[in-house]
Design an enzyme around this catalytic site. Structure first.
Site, PDB file in Angstrom:
ATOM      1  N   ASP A 180       2.081 -10.928 -10.026  1.00  0.00           N
ATOM      2  CA  ASP A 180       2.317 -10.259  -8.699  1.00  0.00           C
ATOM      3  C   ASP A 180       2.214 -11.333  -7.757  1.00  0.00           C
ATOM      4  O   ASP A 180       2.408 -12.564  -7.969  1.00  0.00           O
ATOM      5  CB  ASP A 180       0.936  -9.315  -8.352  1.00  0.00           C
ATOM      6  CG  ASP A 180       1.490  -8.394  -7.314  1.00  0.00           C
ATOM      7  OD1 ASP A 180       2.108  -8.747  -6.638  1.00  0.00           O
ATOM      8  OD2 ASP A 180       1.145  -7.147  -7.745  1.00  0.00           O
ATOM      9  N   TRP A 217       2.807   6.838  -8.953  1.00  0.00           N
ATOM     10  CA  TRP A 217       1.653   6.891  -8.089  1.00  0.00           C
ATOM     11  C   TRP A 217       1.878   7.390  -6.566  1.00  0.00           C
ATOM     12  O   TRP A 217       0.925   7.610  -5.879  1.00  0.00           O
ATOM     13  CB  TRP A 217       1.428   5.281  -7.781  1.00  0.00           C
ATOM     14  CG  TRP A 217       2.467   4.476  -7.304  1.00  0.00           C
ATOM     15  CD1 TRP A 217       3.639   4.029  -7.639  1.00  0.00           C
ATOM     16  CD2 TRP A 217       2.284   3.896  -5.950  1.00  0.00           C
ATOM     17  NE1 TRP A 217       4.291   3.380  -6.800  1.00  0.00           N
ATOM     18  CE2 TRP A 217       3.611   2.980  -5.796  1.00  0.00           C
ATOM     19  CE3 TRP A 217       1.242   3.646  -5.009  1.00  0.00           C
ATOM     20  CZ2 TRP A 217       3.822   2.436  -4.619  1.00  0.00           C
ATOM     21  CZ3 TRP A 217       1.418   2.927  -3.912  1.00  0.00           C
ATOM     22  CH2 TRP A 217       2.661   2.406  -3.604  1.00  0.00           C
ATOM     23  N   THR A 253      -7.148  -5.649  -6.776  1.00  0.00           N
ATOM     24  CA  THR A 253      -8.139  -6.362  -6.561  1.00  0.00           C
ATOM     25  C   THR A 253      -8.142  -7.404  -5.216  1.00  0.00           C
ATOM     26  O   THR A 253      -8.912  -8.432  -5.164  1.00  0.00           O
ATOM     27  CB  THR A 253      -8.676  -7.258  -7.527  1.00  0.00           C
ATOM     28  OG1 THR A 253      -7.346  -8.027  -8.164  1.00  0.00           O
ATOM     29  CG2 THR A 253      -9.089  -6.472  -9.002  1.00  0.00           C
ATOM     30  N   GLU A 254      -7.207  -6.801  -4.214  1.00  0.00           N
ATOM     31  CA  GLU A 254      -7.030  -7.625  -3.123  1.00  0.00           C
ATOM     32  C   GLU A 254      -8.505  -8.145  -2.303  1.00  0.00           C
ATOM     33  O   GLU A 254      -8.760  -9.100  -1.997  1.00  0.00           O
ATOM     34  CB  GLU A 254      -6.293  -7.241  -2.027  1.00  0.00           C
ATOM     35  CG  GLU A 254      -4.632  -7.002  -2.639  1.00  0.00           C
ATOM     36  CD  GLU A 254      -4.257  -5.846  -3.255  1.00  0.00           C
ATOM     37  OE1 GLU A 254      -5.258  -5.163  -3.804  1.00  0.00           O
ATOM     38  OE2 GLU A 254      -3.129  -5.297  -3.064  1.00  0.00           O
ATOM     39  N   TYR A 292      -6.873   5.784  -7.496  1.00  0.00           N
ATOM     40  CA  TYR A 292      -7.226   4.381  -6.839  1.00  0.00           C
ATOM     41  C   TYR A 292      -8.599   3.848  -6.696  1.00  0.00           C
ATOM     42  O   TYR A 292      -9.154   4.305  -5.795  1.00  0.00           O
ATOM     43  CB  TYR A 292      -6.332   4.277  -5.750  1.00  0.00           C
ATOM     44  CG  TYR A 292      -4.979   3.774  -6.172  1.00  0.00           C
ATOM     45  CD1 TYR A 292      -4.133   4.419  -7.074  1.00  0.00           C
ATOM     46  CD2 TYR A 292      -4.252   2.772  -5.429  1.00  0.00           C
ATOM     47  CE1 TYR A 292      -2.819   4.145  -7.443  1.00  0.00           C
ATOM     48  CE2 TYR A 292      -2.802   2.615  -5.704  1.00  0.00           C
ATOM     49  CZ  TYR A 292      -2.210   3.180  -6.741  1.00  0.00           C
ATOM     50  OH  TYR A 292      -0.942   2.863  -7.079  1.00  0.00           O
ATOM     51  N   PHE A 293      -9.118   3.110  -7.974  1.00  0.00           N
ATOM     52  CA  PHE A 293     -10.452   2.786  -7.858  1.00  0.00           C
ATOM     53  C   PHE A 293     -10.559   1.705  -6.759  1.00  0.00           C
ATOM     54  O   PHE A 293     -11.933   1.432  -6.325  1.00  0.00           O
ATOM     55  CB  PHE A 293     -11.021   2.074  -9.184  1.00  0.00           C
ATOM     56  CG  PHE A 293     -11.015   3.004 -10.230  1.00  0.00           C
ATOM     57  CD1 PHE A 293     -11.207   4.481 -10.082  1.00  0.00           C
ATOM     58  CD2 PHE A 293     -10.640   2.699 -11.531  1.00  0.00           C
ATOM     59  CE1 PHE A 293     -11.510   5.192 -10.830  1.00  0.00           C
ATOM     60  CE2 PHE A 293     -11.066   3.923 -12.800  1.00  0.00           C
ATOM     61  CZ  PHE A 293     -11.081   5.038 -12.565  1.00  0.00           C
ATOM     62  N   HIS A 344       7.290  -8.224  -5.853  1.00  0.00           N
ATOM     63  CA  HIS A 344       5.865  -8.706  -6.123  1.00  0.00           C
ATOM     64  C   HIS A 344       6.052  -9.944  -6.885  1.00  0.00           C
ATOM     65  O   HIS A 344       5.447 -10.115  -7.792  1.00  0.00           O
ATOM     66  CB  HIS A 344       5.268  -7.713  -6.997  1.00  0.00           C
ATOM     67  CG  HIS A 344       4.658  -6.512  -6.066  1.00  0.00           C
ATOM     68  ND1 HIS A 344       3.382  -6.654  -5.082  1.00  0.00           N
ATOM     69  CD2 HIS A 344       5.138  -5.353  -5.583  1.00  0.00           C
ATOM     70  CE1 HIS A 344       3.258  -5.504  -4.556  1.00  0.00           C
ATOM     71  NE2 HIS A 344       4.255  -4.613  -4.592  1.00  0.00           N
ATOM     72  N   ARG A 346      -4.656 -10.569  -7.976  1.00  0.00           N
ATOM     73  CA  ARG A 346      -5.151 -10.753  -6.621  1.00  0.00           C
ATOM     74  C   ARG A 346      -6.547 -11.300  -6.979  1.00  0.00           C
ATOM     75  O   ARG A 346      -6.991 -12.413  -6.162  1.00  0.00           O
ATOM     76  CB  ARG A 346      -5.346  -9.482  -6.116  1.00  0.00           C
ATOM     77  CG  ARG A 346      -4.109  -9.034  -5.004  1.00  0.00           C
ATOM     78  CD  ARG A 346      -3.043  -8.959  -6.104  1.00  0.00           C
ATOM     79  NE  ARG A 346      -1.591  -8.530  -5.277  1.00  0.00           N
ATOM     80  CZ  ARG A 346      -1.299  -7.043  -5.367  1.00  0.00           C
ATOM     81  NH1 ARG A 346      -1.997  -6.300  -6.137  1.00  0.00           N
ATOM     82  NH2 ARG A 346      -0.203  -6.796  -4.681  1.00  0.00           N
ATOM     83  N   ASP A 361       7.603  -1.407  -8.046  1.00  0.00           N
ATOM     84  CA  ASP A 361       7.220  -0.776  -6.786  1.00  0.00           C
ATOM     85  C   ASP A 361       7.522  -1.693  -5.923  1.00  0.00           C
ATOM     86  O   ASP A 361       7.502  -3.114  -5.706  1.00  0.00           O
ATOM     87  CB  ASP A 361       5.526  -0.573  -6.955  1.00  0.00           C
ATOM     88  CG  ASP A 361       4.841  -1.706  -7.189  1.00  0.00           C
ATOM     89  OD1 ASP A 361       5.220  -2.467  -8.177  1.00  0.00           O
ATOM     90  OD2 ASP A 361       3.536  -2.101  -6.562  1.00  0.00           O
ATOM     91  N   GLU A 362       7.439  -1.011  -4.605  1.00  0.00           N
ATOM     92  CA  GLU A 362       7.395  -1.656  -3.353  1.00  0.00           C
ATOM     93  C   GLU A 362       8.406  -2.950  -3.171  1.00  0.00           C
ATOM     94  O   GLU A 362       8.139  -4.038  -2.858  1.00  0.00           O
ATOM     95  CB  GLU A 362       6.018  -2.314  -2.876  1.00  0.00           C
ATOM     96  CG  GLU A 362       4.979  -1.047  -2.915  1.00  0.00           C
ATOM     97  CD  GLU A 362       3.727  -1.514  -2.698  1.00  0.00           C
ATOM     98  OE1 GLU A 362       2.940  -0.793  -1.936  1.00  0.00           O
ATOM     99  OE2 GLU A 362       3.125  -2.493  -3.203  1.00  0.00           O
TER     100      GLU A 362
HETATM  101  C1  ACM Z   1       1.283   0.369  -6.587  1.00  0.00           C
HETATM  102  O1  ACM Z   1      -0.123   0.996  -6.046  1.00  0.00           O
HETATM  103  N1  ACM Z   1       1.856  -0.308  -5.465  1.00  0.00           N
HETATM  104  C2  ACM Z   1       1.864   0.949  -7.654  1.00  0.00           C
END
Ligand code: ACM
Length: 553
Positions: free
Chosen positions: A204, A408, A485-486, A431-432, A278, A175, A341-342
């Protein structure tokens, strides 16, 4: 009578001095055992650094790190060996080390005329050196010559080892693209905190960041997008190319440099190549690997999550196997992260080819199709000498045999129960990119979907899930903080999100559970942030200056 009273006074006075001295020690993460003694070792221009031949590199790291601030031309010497007496000076050695300290433990003894760091391995010696730096005044980390500080090291006896073997940090370079020197800045900061796994989120939807020789369009096309996204002021970010496009990538030479830089700091890199979802950036370069013909555009604004590989095409597996071959050669391992993921299953639902594949393979739903995909990928990863790790979702539809799971959104208990190793990264604690305060309007933009993750909350994080029974707990390798880092356009903002929360996470993963003490951590942190200042690492000052409620009480 008189002498007795004098004696009592002397004793209580001594106790006070002792307590005051203890208060000046500010090591993060807190070592397992510390005993403070009277006196100091004075580092001087003539201090000798003795090493055994196996420990030369660690000795060199020590002397080079001490040079800019002290100006001392310290050199390492192997001359001491052959003699049994501890010499005046600093000795780093693996000889006669107590193997019970484990693969990352060390013993550090500071006396008035000698310092000995003894450890079974170079990693342990390296961590002993990190502790030694933190026994010196914070100015030791200055990159400029400091002339008004006495380089005194308190006499101590420290025995230390980590609670968990995975003490990780994930950086999303898709990102926002971070340059090689910026990545190395993070590796140095990790070493300071005895963190040892760098999870490099290299691909990603919004950018493909690693050169793959066989597929040059991945970086020619997939590494660039029209704009930063999320309404960034273009001036706030360093990641615009000469033609005004946003992005960047690492050449394979860059990657080799970073791997070497990390290894010198005893940090293992886990590269992540996201699949099957992704994958928009990859598909923007090779749209024929998708279920639809696209177009695929790695934009931060339009329809994220739509880029998914087509598992019904053999070509997809040829491509991924080729990519993983090059990745496996660049990273010494042991893990390759394959994301997972997702995954936007709608695309597979709407694809006649995917539905036919599911029918052929007897797969009941798209979750089972993802599992089928993951098992094929795992064979490819294993055949290249690596183990596979993926996000929680790789559990859905059945977990591949030797896979490890990064939890996660849950799954630690099931995964450990089935014999898989697990790394804990629960969103609420790790999650920073989450806001660090409830007062979001006073903060720079952060992830809008969670938090707040305050420093105190981070410090209260317990990596061992309560539902994992004792006999399975060895499967919980440790924990890591993830910086997505979006919303992060530059290094300084990235550091602001990471510190001091990473300082807390370092302590949570390294130090003994029952030594956790918020007030003492905050006392040490006041001094520790002066080290960050010297290192020019940005951090959230308010977290240090404004007390937060103590959730540990
Ligand atoms: C994630 O935060 N999608 C692993």
């Amino acid at each position: 009578m008189k002498t007795k009273i004098a004696g009592l006074i002397f004793l209580s006075f001594a106790a006070t001095i002792f307590a005051a001295n203890i208060n000046t020690l500010a090591i993060i993460p807190l070592p397992q055992k510390i005993a403070l003694h009277d006196g100091t070792f004075n580092l001087a221009a003539g201090t000798r650094v003795y090493v055994d031949s196996a420990s030369r590199a660690t000795g060199k790291y020590l002397t080079e790190r001490l040079r800019p601030s002290t100006g001392y031309p310290l050199k390492t010497s192997t001359k001491y060996f052959g003699s049994t007496a501890i010499p005046d000076g600093i000795l780093l050695t693996t000889k006669n080390a107590d193997t019970k300290l484990g693969p990352e433990g060390y013993e550090l003894t500071v006396a008035t005329n000698s310092i000995v760091i003894r450890a079974p391995t170079q990693a342990g010696l390296f961590y002993g050196v990190q502790t030694l730096f933190q026994l010196l005044p914070p100015e030791i980390f200055s990159t400029n010559l400091v002339s008004n500080v006495a380089w005194q090291i308190p006499c101590v006896q420290i025995e230390d080892w980590p609670r968990f073997k995975w003490r990780g940090f994930m950086l999303d370079v898709s990102r926002h693209f971070f340059s090689k020197p910026e990545v190395e800045t993070f590796l140095d900061a990790m070493a300071l905190h005895k963190m040892n796994v760098f999870h490099w989120h290299l691909t990603d939807d919004h950018g493909w960041r690693i050169e793959i020789k066989k597929y040059p369009k991945l970086t020619q096309v997939g590494a660039w997008r029209a704009g930063g996204g999320f309404g960034f002021d273009p001036k706030s970010t360093t990641a615009y190319g000469p033609d005004g496009r946003y992005g960047g990538f690492y050449t394979q030479d860059d990657v080799r440099d970073v791997v070497k830089y990390a290894a010198a700091r005893h940090i293992t890199i886990v590269p992540e190549i996201e699949m099957p979802g992704h994958a928009t950036a990859a598909l923007s370069a090779y749209p024929e690997l998708g279920c639809t013909n696209g177009p695929f555009e790695p934009s931060m604004t339009a329809g994220i999550f739509y880029g998914i590989y087509d598992p019904a095409k053999e070509q997809t597996f040829v491509f991924l196997a080729d990519v993983l071959t090059e990745v496996a050669q660049l990273f010494p391992g042991p893990y390759i992260h394959i994301g997972g993921d997702e995954v936007p299953k709608e695309t597979w639902k709407n694809s006649a080819d995917c539905q036919a594949l599911m029918k052929r393979e007897g797969l009941k739903n798209e979750e089972e199709l993802q599992s089928w995909f993951t098992r094929r990928i795992e064979k490819i990863v294993n055949a290249r000498g690596h183990s596979m790790i993926g996000w929680s979702e790789i559990l859905q539809g059945g977990l591949a045999k030797n896979a490890a799971v990064m939890d996660w959104i849950g799954g630690a208990k099931e995964a450990a129960g089935a014999g898989h190793d697990v790394v804990m990264t629960p969103t609420a604690y790790c999650y920073f990119d989450f806001y660090q305060s409830t007062n979001q309007t006073a903060e720079p933009k952060a992830a809008a979907w969670g938090g707040p993750l305050t420093l105190n909350r981070m410090y209260a994080f317990e990596p061992m899930p309560t539902n994992v029974p004792p006999q399975l707990q060895s499967h919980i390798l440790g924990a890591q903080g993830n910086l997505w880092t979006e919303q992060i356009p530059n290094l300084k903002h990235a550091e602001y999100m990471t510190f001091p929360r990473a300082c807390a996470l370092a302590e949570v993963t390294w130090s003994a559970k029952d030594s956790r003490d918020w007030d003492d951590f905050m006392r040490r942190l006041q001094i520790h942030v002066r080290r960050l200042d010297e290192l020019n690492i940005n951090y959230r000052h308010a977290a240090v200056e404004t007390p937060e409620p103590n959730l540990l009480k």
